[in-house]
Scaffold this motif. Structure first.
Motif, mmCIF file in Angstrom:
data_model
loop_
_atom_site.group_PDB
_atom_site.id
_atom_site.type_symbol
_atom_site.label_atom_id
_atom_site.label_comp_id
_atom_site.label_asym_id
_atom_site.label_seq_id
_atom_site.Cartn_x
_atom_site.Cartn_y
_atom_site.Cartn_z
ATOM 1 N N ASP A 38 57.764 19.841 71.460
ATOM 2 C CA ASP A 38 56.778 20.481 71.225
ATOM 3 C C ASP A 38 55.665 19.750 72.034
ATOM 4 O O ASP A 38 54.679 20.243 72.810
ATOM 5 N N ASP A 39 55.752 18.303 71.989
ATOM 6 C CA ASP A 39 54.650 17.501 72.474
ATOM 7 C C ASP A 39 55.248 16.125 73.091
ATOM 8 O O ASP A 39 56.348 15.856 72.529
ATOM 9 N N TYR A 40 55.085 15.545 74.342
ATOM 10 C CA TYR A 40 55.561 14.156 74.601
ATOM 11 C C TYR A 40 54.857 13.159 74.272
ATOM 12 O O TYR A 40 54.950 12.050 74.620
ATOM 13 N N GLU A 41 53.706 13.484 73.182
ATOM 14 C CA GLU A 41 53.083 12.460 72.746
ATOM 15 C C GLU A 41 53.775 11.333 71.865
ATOM 16 O O GLU A 41 54.685 11.665 71.141
ATOM 17 N N GLY A 42 53.589 10.165 72.354
ATOM 18 C CA GLY A 42 54.247 9.195 71.693
ATOM 19 C C GLY A 42 55.523 8.696 72.341
ATOM 20 O O GLY A 42 56.514 7.685 72.137
ATOM 21 N N MET A 43 56.129 9.548 73.369
ATOM 22 C CA MET A 43 57.432 9.245 73.956
ATOM 23 C C MET A 43 57.027 8.331 75.368
ATOM 24 O O MET A 43 55.982 8.125 75.710
ATOM 25 N N LEU A 44 58.080 7.788 75.574
ATOM 26 C CA LEU A 44 58.031 6.780 76.819
ATOM 27 C C LEU A 44 58.853 7.452 78.002
ATOM 28 O O LEU A 44 59.949 8.022 77.785
#
Length: 157
Positions: A38-44
């Motif tokens: 849903d969201d790539y926030e916090g992913m590397l």
């Protein structure tokens, strides 16, 4: 934060990465195991030769009695089998152990994902057990088994 492996660099996902990562997670070889985030926030972002080739994420349990971290990763099929996933997992594992102070890491691939299991084994992860009906396949709705694997700090290769 930027983590440098032997071949790859891990860095926070930037605005322009989302489109690339959406295409990667839609590839049949990746979609078999990953549902679109849903969201790539916090992913590397996993970067190889200046190109975003996938993404990794981690979670941390900070309760001192149960402290551990978990890892997950996907790469474009074009770069499967080249050791880049192994390098990315090893790089993230080293950071979680050396910089974040974790003594134990977990990873939980689909039990049928033999390539991922081999990759994680090369880093030092060992099978703990099968988690029955662990994850729901987003394409079929069918519950699938997962393999719990863990790595203790002194086992990291």
């Amino acid at each position: 934060m930027e983590l440098h492996g032997d071949k790859v660099v891990l860095r926070p996902v930037a605005g322009g990465d989302r489109e690339v990562l959406d295409r990667i997670v839609s590839e049949p070889e990746v979609a078999a195991w990953w549902s679109p985030p849903d969201d790539y926030e916090g992913m590397l972002a996993v970067v190889f030769d200046g190109e975003v080739i996938g993404a990794a994420q981690f979670d941390e349990e900070t309760d001192p009695e149960f402290r551990r971290a978990g890892i997950d990763i996907f790469l474009t099929a074009r770069h499967h089998g080249k050791g880049l996933g192994t390098d990315a997992v090893r790089t993230l594992a080293r950071w979680l152990i050396r910089e974040r102070g974790h003594h134990r890491l977990t990873i939980d691939p689909a039990a049928a994902n033999a390539a991922a299991i081999r990759c994680y084994g090369r880093v030092g992860f060992k099978p703990v057990g099968v988690m029955r009906a662990y994850w729901r396949n987003h394409r079929t709705g069918v519950w699938q088994d997962g393999l719990l694997m863990d790595l203790l700090a002194d086992e990291l290769t």
